[in-house]
Design a protein around this motif. Structure first.
Motif, PDB file in Angstrom:
ATOM      1  N   GLU A   1       0.842  -1.095  -0.157  1.00  8.50           N
ATOM      2  CA  GLU A   1       0.058  -0.039  -0.036  1.00  8.50           C
ATOM      3  C   GLU A   1       0.960   1.345  -0.066  1.00  8.50           C
ATOM      4  N   ARG A   2       1.954   1.298   0.358  1.00  7.72           N
ATOM      5  CA  ARG A   2       2.968   2.426   0.305  1.00  7.72           C
ATOM      6  C   ARG A   2       3.812   2.244  -0.816  1.00  7.72           C
ATOM      7  N   THR A   3       4.201   1.141  -1.163  1.00  5.79           N
ATOM      8  CA  THR A   3       5.237   1.200  -2.376  1.00  5.79           C
ATOM      9  C   THR A   3       4.518   1.361  -3.800  1.00  5.79           C
ATOM     10  N   ILE A   4       3.354   0.796  -3.829  1.00  8.18           N
ATOM     11  CA  ILE A   4       2.665   1.038  -5.204  1.00  8.18           C
ATOM     12  C   ILE A   4       2.340   2.490  -5.459  1.00  8.18           C
ATOM     13  N   PRO A   5       1.789   3.093  -4.844  1.00 11.00           N
ATOM     14  CA  PRO A   5       1.270   4.502  -4.945  1.00 11.00           C
ATOM     15  C   PRO A   5       2.548   5.371  -5.171  1.00 11.00           C
ATOM     16  N   PHE A   6       3.478   5.146  -4.132  1.00  6.77           N
ATOM     17  CA  PHE A   6       4.887   5.973  -4.452  1.00  6.77           C
ATOM     18  C   PHE A   6       5.136   5.621  -6.006  1.00  6.77           C
ATOM     19  N   GLY A   7       5.471   4.431  -6.474  1.00  9.71           N
ATOM     20  CA  GLY A   7       5.815   4.110  -7.505  1.00  9.71           C
ATOM     21  C   GLY A   7       5.281   4.728  -8.845  1.00  9.71           C
ATOM     22  N   LEU A   8       3.858   4.577  -8.721  1.00  8.27           N
ATOM     23  CA  LEU A   8       2.869   5.383  -9.774  1.00  8.27           C
ATOM     24  C   LEU A   8       3.064   6.959  -9.709  1.00  8.27           C
ATOM     25  N   TYR A   9       3.434   7.631  -8.643  1.00  7.54           N
ATOM     26  CA  TYR A   9       3.589   8.851  -8.382  1.00  7.54           C
ATOM     27  C   TYR A   9       5.099   9.311  -9.096  1.00  7.54           C
ATOM     28  N   VAL A  10       5.983   8.593  -8.780  1.00  2.00           N
ATOM     29  CA  VAL A  10       7.293   8.597  -9.585  1.00  2.00           C
ATOM     30  C   VAL A  10       7.119   8.417 -11.106  1.00  2.00           C
ATOM     31  N   TYR A  11       6.338   7.495 -11.610  1.00  4.45           N
ATOM     32  CA  TYR A  11       6.197   7.127 -12.944  1.00  4.45           C
ATOM     33  C   TYR A  11       5.624   8.511 -13.729  1.00  4.45           C
TER      34      TYR A  11
END
Length: 101
Positions: free
Chosen positions: A15-25
Motif C-alpha cells: 500500500e506504500r510502495t505501489i502508489p509511490f511508484g505510480l507517483y514517480v512514474y
C-alpha cells in the motif's frame, strides 16, 4: 523503479510502495512531455539500437535515462552555464562534451 522488486510483500508495504511508484512514474512522464521531449530522441535510440527499427515513440526507460542524464549534466556544469531549459538535447550534449574534455 523498484516497485516490482519489493522485498516485503505485506499489505502495508504494498500500500506504500505501489502508489509511490505510480507517483514517480507520473512525474517522469510529465517532465519528459513538458521539458525533455525532443523529436530526435527516437531516431537517436534507433541509431544506437538498430533492432528497434520500428520504434516510433520513446519508452518509459528512454524518458528515465534522459532525466537521469539531465540531472547529472546539471550537477556537473558550473551554475553560470546552466540554462533554464537544460532539458533540451543540444544543451545536454554540450554538458557531456564539457565533462568529457
Amino acid at each position: 523503479m523498484g516497485v516490482g522488486q519489493a522485498k516485503n510483500r505485506t499489505r502495508p508495504a504494498v500500500e506504500r510502495t505501489i502508489p509511490f511508484g505510480l507517483y514517480v512514474y507520473t512525474i517522469v512522464v510529465a517532465w519528459y512531455v513538458l521539458y525533455g521531449y525532443h523529436p530526435a530522441d527516437v531516431a537517436e535510440h534507433r541509431a544506437r539500437s538498430p533492432w528497434y527499427g520500428s520504434k516510433t515513440t520513446p519508452s518509459f526507460q528512454d524518458m528515465l535515462v534522459k532525466l537521469r542524464r539531465t540531472i547529472i549534466a546539471a550537477r556537473l556544469l558550473p551554475t553560470t552555464q546552466v540554462s533554464s531549459r537544460l532539458t533540451k538535447s543540444p544543451t545536454v550534449h554540450l554538458a557531456w562534451a564539457a565533462v568529457a574534455a
